[in-house]
Design a protein around this motif. Structure first.
Motif, PDB file in Angstrom:
ATOM      1  N   ALA A  58      43.485  46.228  41.808  1.00 48.82           N
ATOM      2  CA  ALA A  58      42.002  46.351  41.646  1.00 48.82           C
ATOM      3  C   ALA A  58      41.932  47.144  40.143  1.00 48.82           C
ATOM      4  CB  ALA A  58      41.321  46.865  42.909  1.00 48.82           C
ATOM      5  N   VAL A  59      40.795  46.424  39.852  1.00 51.27           N
ATOM      6  CA  VAL A  59      40.569  47.219  37.485  1.00 51.27           C
ATOM      7  C   VAL A  59      39.484  47.255  37.673  1.00 51.27           C
ATOM      8  CG1 VAL A  59      43.256  47.202  37.188  1.00 51.27           C
ATOM      9  CG2 VAL A  59      41.584  45.283  36.902  1.00 51.27           C
ATOM     10  N   PRO A  60      39.212  48.469  36.792  1.00 50.39           N
ATOM     11  CA  PRO A  60      37.709  48.148  36.274  1.00 50.39           C
ATOM     12  C   PRO A  60      37.097  47.091  34.844  1.00 50.39           C
ATOM     13  CG  PRO A  60      38.333  50.250  35.137  1.00 50.39           C
ATOM     14  CD  PRO A  60      39.094  49.554  36.639  1.00 50.39           C
ATOM     15  N   MET A  61      36.016  46.716  34.881  1.00 47.72           N
ATOM     16  CA  MET A  61      36.999  45.398  33.608  1.00 47.72           C
ATOM     17  C   MET A  61      36.674  45.699  32.542  1.00 47.72           C
ATOM     18  SD  MET A  61      33.065  43.218  32.837  1.00 47.72           S
ATOM     19  CE  MET A  61      33.533  42.064  31.463  1.00 47.72           C
ATOM     20  N   PRO A  62      37.362  45.291  31.422  1.00 43.16           N
ATOM     21  CA  PRO A  62      37.406  46.183  30.263  1.00 43.16           C
ATOM     22  C   PRO A  62      36.578  46.395  29.794  1.00 43.16           C
ATOM     23  CG  PRO A  62      39.448  44.847  30.955  1.00 43.16           C
ATOM     24  CD  PRO A  62      38.035  44.425  32.121  1.00 43.16           C
ATOM     25  N   THR A  63      36.526  46.974  28.408  1.00 43.11           N
ATOM     26  CA  THR A  63      35.825  47.141  27.787  1.00 43.11           C
ATOM     27  C   THR A  63      35.559  48.246  26.281  1.00 43.11           C
ATOM     28  OG1 THR A  63      32.828  48.009  27.302  1.00 43.11           O
ATOM     29  CG2 THR A  63      34.137  48.833  28.996  1.00 43.11           C
ATOM     30  N   LYS A  64      35.011  47.622  25.371  1.00 44.22           N
ATOM     31  CA  LYS A  64      35.057  47.819  24.329  1.00 44.22           C
ATOM     32  C   LYS A  64      34.032  49.286  24.047  1.00 44.22           C
ATOM     33  CE  LYS A  64      35.869  44.528  21.467  1.00 44.22           C
ATOM     34  NZ  LYS A  64      36.278  43.166  20.359  1.00 44.22           N
ATOM     35  N   ALA A  65      32.944  49.264  24.849  1.00 43.39           N
ATOM     36  CA  ALA A  65      32.635  50.589  24.947  1.00 43.39           C
ATOM     37  C   ALA A  65      32.493  51.655  26.311  1.00 43.39           C
ATOM     38  CB  ALA A  65      30.625  50.336  25.324  1.00 43.39           C
ATOM     39  N   VAL A  66      32.372  52.814  25.266  1.00 43.30           N
ATOM     40  CA  VAL A  66      33.292  54.196  26.044  1.00 43.30           C
ATOM     41  C   VAL A  66      31.900  54.861  27.214  1.00 43.30           C
ATOM     42  CG1 VAL A  66      32.669  57.113  25.620  1.00 43.30           C
ATOM     43  CG2 VAL A  66      33.812  54.977  23.646  1.00 43.30           C
ATOM     44  N   ASN A  67      32.024  54.608  28.266  1.00 45.89           N
ATOM     45  CA  ASN A  67      31.201  54.404  29.769  1.00 45.89           C
ATOM     46  C   ASN A  67      31.696  56.337  30.227  1.00 45.89           C
ATOM     47  OD1 ASN A  67      30.935  51.703  30.085  1.00 45.89           O
ATOM     48  ND2 ASN A  67      33.193  51.262  30.891  1.00 45.89           N
ATOM     49  N   LYS A  68      30.190  56.000  30.260  1.00 46.90           N
ATOM     50  CA  LYS A  68      30.293  57.977  30.790  1.00 46.90           C
ATOM     51  C   LYS A  68      30.404  56.915  33.325  1.00 46.90           C
ATOM     52  CE  LYS A  68      26.902  59.389  28.819  1.00 46.90           C
ATOM     53  NZ  LYS A  68      25.533  59.932  27.651  1.00 46.90           N
ATOM     54  N   GLY A  69      31.593  58.163  32.807  1.00 46.66           N
ATOM     55  CA  GLY A  69      31.764  57.596  35.410  1.00 46.66           C
ATOM     56  C   GLY A  69      32.834  56.800  34.942  1.00 46.66           C
ATOM     57  N   THR A  70      32.675  56.688  35.719  1.00 44.84           N
ATOM     58  CA  THR A  70      34.168  55.827  36.036  1.00 44.84           C
ATOM     59  C   THR A  70      33.564  54.701  36.971  1.00 44.84           C
ATOM     60  OG1 THR A  70      35.743  57.501  36.610  1.00 44.84           O
ATOM     61  CG2 THR A  70      36.343  55.443  37.400  1.00 44.84           C
ATOM     62  N   PRO A  71      33.679  53.170  36.148  1.00 39.72           N
ATOM     63  CA  PRO A  71      33.154  51.476  35.936  1.00 39.72           C
ATOM     64  C   PRO A  71      33.931  51.511  37.570  1.00 39.72           C
ATOM     65  CG  PRO A  71      34.847  51.637  33.894  1.00 39.72           C
ATOM     66  CD  PRO A  71      34.711  52.896  34.913  1.00 39.72           C
ATOM     67  N   PRO A  72      33.317  50.643  38.430  1.00 36.09           N
ATOM     68  CA  PRO A  72      33.741  50.703  39.578  1.00 36.09           C
ATOM     69  C   PRO A  72      35.223  48.842  39.599  1.00 36.09           C
ATOM     70  CG  PRO A  72      31.992  49.217  39.157  1.00 36.09           C
ATOM     71  CD  PRO A  72      31.991  50.504  38.631  1.00 36.09           C
ATOM     72  N   ALA A  73      36.529  49.866  40.029  1.00 37.30           N
ATOM     73  CA  ALA A  73      37.354  48.637  40.395  1.00 37.30           C
ATOM     74  C   ALA A  73      36.850  46.700  40.708  1.00 37.30           C
ATOM     75  CB  ALA A  73      38.775  49.187  40.665  1.00 37.30           C
ATOM     76  N   GLU A  74      36.081  46.266  39.765  1.00 37.74           N
ATOM     77  CA  GLU A  74      35.906  44.838  40.657  1.00 37.74           C
ATOM     78  C   GLU A  74      36.940  44.129  40.567  1.00 37.74           C
ATOM     79  OE1 GLU A  74      31.077  46.162  41.914  1.00 37.74           O
ATOM     80  OE2 GLU A  74      31.320  45.062  39.840  1.00 37.74           O
ATOM     81  N   TYR A  75      37.517  43.622  39.098  1.00 37.97           N
ATOM     82  CA  TYR A  75      38.388  43.187  39.215  1.00 37.97           C
ATOM     83  C   TYR A  75      39.751  43.490  39.497  1.00 37.97           C
ATOM     84  CZ  TYR A  75      33.517  41.935  36.615  1.00 37.97           C
ATOM     85  OH  TYR A  75      32.587  42.131  36.636  1.00 37.97           O
ATOM     86  N   ALA A  76      40.578  42.262  39.188  1.00 35.61           N
ATOM     87  CA  ALA A  76      42.398  42.605  39.496  1.00 35.61           C
ATOM     88  C   ALA A  76      42.575  42.003  38.277  1.00 35.61           C
ATOM     89  CB  ALA A  76      42.220  41.818  40.890  1.00 35.61           C
ATOM     90  N   ILE A  77      44.351  42.266  39.062  1.00 39.93           N
ATOM     91  CA  ILE A  77      45.287  41.948  37.216  1.00 39.93           C
ATOM     92  C   ILE A  77      46.172  41.819  38.549  1.00 39.93           C
ATOM     93  CG2 ILE A  77      44.110  43.244  35.654  1.00 39.93           C
ATOM     94  CD1 ILE A  77      46.957  45.247  36.122  1.00 39.93           C
ATOM     95  N   ILE A  78      47.834  40.933  38.300  1.00 41.67           N
ATOM     96  CA  ILE A  78      48.611  40.522  38.975  1.00 41.67           C
ATOM     97  C   ILE A  78      49.611  41.904  38.043  1.00 41.67           C
ATOM     98  CG2 ILE A  78      50.479  39.402  40.197  1.00 41.67           C
ATOM     99  CD1 ILE A  78      48.223  39.426  41.198  1.00 41.67           C
ATOM    100  N   SER A  79      50.682  42.926  38.794  1.00 45.81           N
ATOM    101  CA  SER A  79      51.147  43.476  36.809  1.00 45.81           C
ATOM    102  C   SER A  79      52.465  42.675  37.916  1.00 45.81           C
ATOM    103  CB  SER A  79      52.006  44.903  37.859  1.00 45.81           C
ATOM    104  OG  SER A  79      50.481  45.262  36.809  1.00 45.81           O
ATOM    105  N   LEU A  80      53.415  42.126  36.525  1.00 45.75           N
ATOM    106  CA  LEU A  80      54.723  41.720  36.771  1.00 45.75           C
ATOM    107  C   LEU A  80      55.719  42.480  36.479  1.00 45.75           C
ATOM    108  CD1 LEU A  80      53.992  37.973  34.733  1.00 45.75           C
ATOM    109  CD2 LEU A  80      53.674  38.348  36.995  1.00 45.75           C
ATOM    110  N   LYS A  81      57.013  42.124  36.706  1.00 41.94           N
ATOM    111  CA  LYS A  81      58.340  42.663  37.050  1.00 41.94           C
ATOM    112  C   LYS A  81      58.514  43.728  35.744  1.00 41.94           C
ATOM    113  CE  LYS A  81      62.006  39.263  36.573  1.00 41.94           C
ATOM    114  NZ  LYS A  81      62.729  38.467  36.707  1.00 41.94           N
ATOM    115  N   ASP A  82      57.777  42.672  34.566  1.00 46.86           N
ATOM    116  CA  ASP A  82      58.631  43.180  32.796  1.00 46.86           C
ATOM    117  C   ASP A  82      56.960  44.224  32.751  1.00 46.86           C
ATOM    118  OD1 ASP A  82      56.565  41.395  33.007  1.00 46.86           O
ATOM    119  OD2 ASP A  82      58.096  40.171  31.157  1.00 46.86           O
ATOM    120  N   GLY A  83      56.071  44.180  33.686  1.00 42.28           N
ATOM    121  CA  GLY A  83      55.547  45.258  32.937  1.00 42.28           C
ATOM    122  C   GLY A  83      54.026  44.452  32.654  1.00 42.28           C
ATOM    123  N   THR A  84      54.154  43.464  32.163  1.00 37.83           N
ATOM    124  CA  THR A  84      53.089  42.304  32.462  1.00 37.83           C
ATOM    125  C   THR A  84      52.051  42.205  32.700  1.00 37.83           C
ATOM    126  OG1 THR A  84      54.728  40.742  30.847  1.00 37.83           O
ATOM    127  CG2 THR A  84      52.469  39.541  30.956  1.00 37.83           C
TER     128      THR A  84
END
Length: 129
Positions: free
Chosen positions: A35-61
């Protein structure tokens, strides 16, 4: 969640080279759910919620689950709670570059997700473990 499919006949994605080989095709992605927060270019105050997700592959992709700026990209709380940090297999269409309308990430994504299964549970269910 949909019925489990016969994964032996599916194209498996475990690293970046397989993403390139199967771009635009129906596959099963194997990796660690995070679970990860939505990537953003803006500087956020505080920690955004981890409402999105990635799958980390064996090579780190990192493979993003669904294209950002879509309703499907925000993953359900029940799903994130169940799978975060676990090895999973995810069925859907792999893209080497996330398909988007307008601006988006230049990163791999799996879209049109039909199934997410915890890998340990899947191995037991399939009689492999």
């Amino acid at each position: 969640m949909p019925q489990t499919q016969n994964y032996d006949k599916q194209k498996a994605v475990t690293d970046r080279s397989e993403i390139e080989a199967y771009d635009g095709q129906h596959v099963v992605v194997y990796g660690r759910y995070q679970a990860v927060p939505m990537p953003t270019k803006a500087v956020n105050k505080g920690t955004p919620p981890a409402e999105y997700a990635i799958i980390s592959l064996k090579d780190g992709t990192r493979v993003y689950m669904e294209s950002y700026n879509t309703d499907e990209a925000k993953r359900p709380l029940k799903e994130r709670t169940r799978f975060d940090g676990k090895m999973v297999r995810v069925t859907g269409t792999i893209h080497r570059r996330m398909p988007t309308k307008g601006q988006g990430l230049v990163a791999p994504s799996i879209n049109d997700i039909t199934d997410i299964i915890e890998e340990d549970a899947a191995s037991e269910k399939d009689g492999k473990g």
